[in-house]
Scaffold this motif. Sequence first.
Motif, short mmCIF file in Angstrom:
data_model
loop_
_atom_site.label_atom_id
_atom_site.label_comp_id
_atom_site.label_asym_id
_atom_site.label_seq_id
_atom_site.Cartn_x
_atom_site.Cartn_y
_atom_site.Cartn_z
N PRO A 55 50.67 49.79 41.90
CA PRO A 55 49.78 48.63 41.68
C PRO A 55 48.75 48.44 42.79
CG PRO A 55 52.03 48.05 41.11
CD PRO A 55 52.08 49.43 41.73
N VAL A 56 49.13 48.70 44.03
CA VAL A 56 48.18 48.55 45.14
C VAL A 56 47.05 49.57 45.01
CG1 VAL A 56 47.91 48.72 47.64
CG2 VAL A 56 49.90 47.56 46.69
N GLN A 57 47.39 50.81 44.67
CA GLN A 57 46.35 51.83 44.50
C GLN A 57 45.42 51.47 43.35
OE1 GLN A 57 49.06 55.13 44.01
NE2 GLN A 57 48.51 55.97 46.01
N ILE A 58 45.96 50.91 42.28
CA ILE A 58 45.14 50.52 41.14
C ILE A 58 44.18 49.40 41.54
CG2 ILE A 58 45.19 49.47 38.84
CD1 ILE A 58 47.85 50.95 38.39
N ILE A 59 44.69 48.41 42.26
CA ILE A 59 43.85 47.28 42.68
C ILE A 59 42.73 47.75 43.60
CG2 ILE A 59 43.85 45.15 44.06
CD1 ILE A 59 46.67 44.62 42.86
N VAL A 60 43.06 48.62 44.55
CA VAL A 60 42.04 49.14 45.46
C VAL A 60 41.00 49.95 44.68
CG1 VAL A 60 41.64 50.73 47.38
CG2 VAL A 60 43.51 49.08 47.51
N GLY A 61 41.47 50.77 43.74
CA GLY A 61 40.55 51.56 42.93
C GLY A 61 39.62 50.71 42.10
N ILE A 62 40.16 49.66 41.49
CA ILE A 62 39.33 48.75 40.69
C ILE A 62 38.33 48.02 41.59
CG2 ILE A 62 39.40 46.61 39.33
CD1 ILE A 62 42.02 47.69 38.08
N ALA A 63 38.75 47.63 42.79
CA ALA A 63 37.83 46.97 43.72
C ALA A 63 36.68 47.89 44.11
CB ALA A 63 38.59 46.50 44.96
#
Length: 86
Positions: A55-63
């Motif tokens: 989830p952290v990688q997804i959030i950073v990627g979306i940001a």
Amino acid sequence: MSDQLSTEVEKILPEDIINALQSGYHVFRGEQEHFEDMVKHSSSLLRKISQRFTPVQIIVGIAVLASVAVIAVSKTAEAMQDNDNE
């Protein structure tokens, strides 16, 4: 068990990314008939991404993607204003 899990994870193909970007571009240009395609391609891509990343990688990627999108829209708006001022 890990072999079974790895076979269930779908690969993220270049076509998935291209389809999501193309349909998003068409909607950005005002072609609303591509909205359903954008939702379908984006949700498929997001589902595949969620299987691969935390989830952290997804959030950073979306940001990061959102930042790039904001910059691109800003540059496009500036270019359109410059063309209108000429």
